[in-house]
Design a protein around this motif. Structure first.
Motif: not given
Length: 230
Positions: A81-87, A113-117
């Motif tokens: 998730x962090x990588x996708x936001x960065x990319x 994000x839904x899976x993490x939530x």
């Protein structure tokens, strides 16, 4: 979402950005895209490792379905998730935004994000992570080779074919099966929508890749024929 996972995502965005800046310093004469692809290759390799380590039952890698995510699965998803936001930010900064790539990023970010939530569907989501990232190192390798001056070489063609074969096997064989499992399990709507969206994007990319490989092989055969007549 647990504070630990939220902090991991924030720390991840900072870490991927730092890795990119470090790569830019190491390769000052290379393009923005070159440095970003180095970071993307590191992420793809890490994502495959973390998703593999988080599998709960190797006899059934996508089991248990629609269940509470394990801590390892949550961590693997948070890193990506962090990588996708960065990319996604990099795509805008490089002014290299393609519609299909943006759709892929947005669908993935919302879905993960839904899976993490929800803290569930970990088995299906790390399986999707493995399927989508297993071919990525070869995708980036073929572009890195072009910038290094190996365009239209046997090495670059080998990278193209390796990418096409692995992508097709993972996304057009494993992908539909995972989509079926995800849709028919008792998963939240957003998770099902993400699975369907990713498979549609994968099918579109498969079409483009098939055309690319056909073009390159035809070009190579034509070149060989011309050379043999000289």
């Amino acid at each position: 979402m647990e504070d630990y996972i939220t902090n991991l995502v924030v720390f991840g965005v900072i870490s991927w950005t730092t890795a990119f800046l470090a790569t830019r310093r190491i390769f000052p004469n290379r393009s923005f895209d070159f440095s970003n692809r180095i970071v993307s290759t590191i992420h793809a390799s890490l994502a495959v490792i973390l998703s593999s380590l988080s599998v709960q039952h190797w006899s059934c890698p996508v089991c248990p379905v629609a269940s509470k995510s394990s801590p390892k699965q949550m961590q693997a998803l948070a890193v990506t998730q962090a990588y996708l936001i960065y990319d996604l930010i990099c795509c805008f900064l490089d002014k290299h935004v393609k519609l299909d790539n943006m759709v892929h990023h947005l669908v993935s970010i919302v879905g993960i994000g839904a899976g993490l939530a929800y803290e569930m569907c970990g088995s299906e989501m790390v399986a999707a992570l493995w399927i989508t990232e297993i071919s990525s190192p070869f995708l980036h390798l073929r572009e890195l080779l072009k910038e290094l001056g190996y365009k239209d070489t046997d090495l670059n063609l080998a990278a193209d074919i390796s990418f096409a074969v692995i992508f097709t096997s993972a996304r057009m064989v494993g992908g539909p099966y995972l989509l079926y499992v995800t849709l028919y399990a008792n998963n939240p709507f957003l998770i099902k929508a993400m699975a369907l969206g990713l498979q549609l994007v994968s099918a579109f990319w498969f079409y483009k890749i098939a055309r690319m490989v056909k073009h390159k092989l035809t070009k190579r055969i034509t070149t060989k024929k011309v050379e043999s007549t000289l």
